[in-house]
Design an enzyme around this catalytic site. Structure first.
Site, PDB file in Angstrom:
ATOM      1  N   GLU A  31       0.827  -1.211   0.000  1.00 48.78           N
ATOM      2  CA  GLU A  31       0.000   0.000   0.000  1.00 48.78           C
ATOM      3  C   GLU A  31       0.858   1.256   0.000  1.00 48.78           C
ATOM      4  OE1 GLU A  31      -3.037   0.075  -1.188  1.00 48.78           O
ATOM      5  OE2 GLU A  31      -3.748  -1.186   0.458  1.00 48.78           O
ATOM      6  N   HIS A  32       0.437   2.215  -0.794  1.00 45.69           N
ATOM      7  CA  HIS A  32       1.146   3.503  -0.903  1.00 45.69           C
ATOM      8  C   HIS A  32       2.585   3.311  -1.349  1.00 45.69           C
ATOM      9  CE1 HIS A  32      -1.602   6.717   0.228  1.00 45.69           C
ATOM     10  NE2 HIS A  32      -2.191   5.854   1.047  1.00 45.69           N
ATOM     11  N   GLY A 116     -17.300   4.963  -3.318  1.00 45.57           N
ATOM     12  CA  GLY A 116     -16.755   5.562  -2.103  1.00 45.57           C
ATOM     13  C   GLY A 116     -16.289   4.552  -1.070  1.00 45.57           C
ATOM     14  N   GLY A 118     -13.503   2.735  -1.380  1.00 46.62           N
ATOM     15  CA  GLY A 118     -12.066   2.474  -1.529  1.00 46.62           C
ATOM     16  C   GLY A 118     -11.809   1.213  -2.335  1.00 46.62           C
ATOM     17  N   LEU A 119     -12.767   0.829  -3.184  1.00 43.40           N
ATOM     18  CA  LEU A 119     -12.598  -0.385  -3.994  1.00 43.40           C
ATOM     19  C   LEU A 119     -12.383  -0.038  -5.472  1.00 43.40           C
ATOM     20  CD1 LEU A 119     -15.341  -2.591  -2.262  1.00 43.40           C
ATOM     21  CD2 LEU A 119     -12.871  -2.595  -1.857  1.00 43.40           C
ATOM     22  N   SER A 121     -13.834   2.201  -7.691  1.00 46.30           N
ATOM     23  CA  SER A 121     -14.898   2.341  -8.687  1.00 46.30           C
ATOM     24  C   SER A 121     -14.450   3.285  -9.800  1.00 46.30           C
ATOM     25  CB  SER A 121     -16.178   2.846  -8.033  1.00 46.30           C
ATOM     26  OG  SER A 121     -15.929   4.062  -7.370  1.00 46.30           O
ATOM     27  N   SER A 122     -13.583   4.242  -9.476  1.00 42.95           N
ATOM     28  CA  SER A 122     -13.144   5.165 -10.535  1.00 42.95           C
ATOM     29  C   SER A 122     -12.252   4.457 -11.554  1.00 42.95           C
ATOM     30  CB  SER A 122     -12.454   6.396  -9.953  1.00 42.95           C
ATOM     31  OG  SER A 122     -11.518   6.022  -8.989  1.00 42.95           O
ATOM     32  N   ASP A 166      -4.338   0.781  -9.359  1.00 46.49           N
ATOM     33  CA  ASP A 166      -5.761   0.457  -9.522  1.00 46.49           C
ATOM     34  C   ASP A 166      -6.116   0.187 -10.984  1.00 46.49           C
ATOM     35  OD1 ASP A 166      -5.664   1.117  -6.860  1.00 46.49           O
ATOM     36  OD2 ASP A 166      -6.658   3.050  -7.085  1.00 46.49           O
TER      37      ASP A 166
END
Ligand code: GLA
Length: 378
Positions: A31-32, A116, A118-119, A121-122, A166
C-alpha cells in the site's frame, strides 16, 4: 438483450456496437508504494462497471449512467480537454481525451463497484471505457499502455494524483490470482490466491467513513517520498534498503524518514507475502498483513479511527490478519479469517462500530476475478 443493452436502447434509441466491463479491486498488500516504483499485490473483485458504446457519425459525445437515472450529458469531442467542468462523467471523458478519441460516441455506464468504499470504482469506470474505446475505434493499445493512459486521465483530466496500481489490476487481473505488479515497468506475475481450499475467507469491510483529508493527505504523502528521493540522490525509493535508509537518516526530516520507512518495509513485505502464499503459509500472510497495517497507521499515518476499529475487532475475533486497503482516511479494510467464523467476525465488527457511535459498516467477500474484457460486439 442484457440490462445495459436495454438501457442503451431506451436512452439512445439504437442498440450499442459493443459492451465492455472492468472490475474494482482490493489490495492484499503493497500500500502507498505504487508511486514509489514498488511491488503491489492487488486482485480484481467480482463487482465491475459495464459500458455499452456506439460510434456516431458526428463529433457529439453523449454519456449516461444507470446510477444517475440515465440522465444524458452531451458534449462536443473537440471540447473534451482538461479544465472542462463536470461531475462523474469526467472519468469517462478523461479517458476519451487521454486515448486521443476524435470521433463522437454514445456511452451508457452501469457501475456495480460500491462507490466511495475504496474499492476503485473510478478505475473500473476508466478501464471499462478505455477497453470499449480500444475495441470500438481499433486503437491497438496494449494493457500497459491502457494502464498508463487511464492513469493519465485520472491525474491530468480529473486531477487526482493517484499511482498506477488500480488501473493496472483492473485491466490485467486474472481470475483466481492476485496480480504481482512491478510498478517500475508494469511487468506482472499471477500469484494463485486460493484461500477457500484452506478453509479461509477474505472479508472486505467498508467502514463507510470518508474523511475530508483524502485528497490533500494523499498528495502530501507522495510529496514526502519525492522530497526524500531528491535528498537521497536516488531515482526512486525502490533503490533503498532499510540499512541504507538508517545510514542516511540524518539527511531526512523525521516525517520523511518514517514515510520512507513505511515504503521500504512494505516493498519487502509484498515479496515475503508472495513467498508465504506459494507455501500456503497463511499464518505468515496474516502477520505480514498486520505489519502492513501497523506501518500505514503509525509511519504513514493514513489510517483513521474507523479503519483501526475494524482491524482491531477483526483481530480480536480471531482473524489471521487485517489491514486497511487503498488510499486510507476511510474506505475499506480486509480481514483474512476462518470461513467458519465469518458471521461471528461480522457481528464483532458491527458491535465495535456501534459502541463507538460509527455509521454501520458494510461487508463483502470476493474471489479474485477477471480483469477488463469485451463482453459482446455486434
Ligand atoms: C489509491 C491510489 C493508488 C494507490 C493506493 C494506495 O487507491 O489510486 O494508486 O496509491 O491509493 O496504495
Amino acid at each position: 438483450m442484457s440490462r445495459i443493452e436495454e438501457k442503451f436502447l431506451e436512452t439512445f434509441g439504437e442498440e450499442p456496437d459493443l459492451v465492455a466491463a472492468a472490475p474494482g479491486r482490493v489490495n492484499l498488500i503493497g500500500e502507498h508504494i505504487d508511486y514509489s516504483d514498488g511491488f503491489v499485490l492487488p486482485f480484481a473483485i467480482k463487482d465491475r462497471t459495464l459500458v455499452a458504446a456506439r460510434k456516431r457519425s458526428d463529433s457529439t459525445v453523449r454519456i449516461a449512467s444507470a446510477q444517475r437515472r440515465n440522465k444524458v450529458v452531451t458534449v462536443d469531442i473537440n471540447q473534451v480537454k482538461p479544465g472542462l467542468k463536470g461531475e462523474w462523467e469526467r472519468y469517462a471523458l478523461g479517458v476519451l481525451w487521454s486515448l486521443g478519441v476524435k470521433d463522437g460516441v454514445d456511452l451508457m455506464i452501469d457501475g456495480h463497484v460500491p462507490l466511495g468504499a475504496g474499492l476503485s470504482s473510478s478505475a473500473a469506470l476508466e478501464c471499462s471505457v478505455a477497453t470499449a474505446m480500444n475495441h470500438l475505434f481499433d486503437l491497438g493499445f496494449n494493457l500497459e499502455e491502457l494502464a498508463r493512459l487511464t492513469q493519465k486521465a485520472e491525474n491530468q483530466y480529473v486531477g487526482v494524483p493517484c499511482g498506477i496500481m488500480d488501473q493496472s489490476v483492473s485491466l490485467m487481473a486474472t481470475q483466481g490470482s492476485a496480480l504481482l505488479l512491478d510498478c517500475r515497468d508494469l511487468s506482472t506475475k499471477n500469484i494463485p490466491f486460493d484461500v477457500a481450499s484452506s478453509g479461509l475467507e477474505l472479508l472486505i469491510i467498508d467502514t463507510q467513513a470518508h474523511h475530508a483529508l483524502t485528497d490533500g493527505g494523499y498528495a502530501e504523502r507522495r510529496a514526502s517520498c519525492e522530497s526524500a528521493v531528491a535528498k537521497l540522490g536516488i531515482t526512486s525509493l525502490r533503490e533503498l534498503t532499510i540499512e541504507k535508509l538508517q545510514e542516511s537518516s540524518a539527511l531526512l526530516t523525521e516525517t520523511e524518514f518514517i514515510r520512507v520507512r513505511h515504503a521500504v518495509t512494505e516493498m519487502k513485505r509484498v515479496l515475503d507475502c508472495v513467498d508465504a502464499l506459494s507455501a500456503s503459509d497463511f499464518e505468515k500472510v496474516g502477520q505480514l498483513i498486520n505489519q502492513s497495517h501497523a506501518s500505514l497507521r503509525d509511519d504513514y499515518t493514513v489510517s483513521c479511527p474507523e479503519l483501526d476499529t475494524a482491524v482491531d475487532a477483526a483481530l480480536a475475533a480471531g482473524a489471521l490478519g487485517s489491514r486497511m486497503v487503498g488510499g486510507g482516511f476511510g474506505g475499506s479494510a480486509i480481514a483474512l479469517i476462518q470461513a467458519s467464523k465469518t458471521t461471528e467476525t461480522i457481528k464483532a465488527i458491527e458491535k465495535a462500530f456501534s459502541q463507538k457511535g460509527f455509521k454501520a459498516p458494510r461487508f463483502f467477500t470476493s474471489l479474485p476475478s477477471q480483469g477488463a474484457e469485451l463482453l459482446s460486439r455486434r
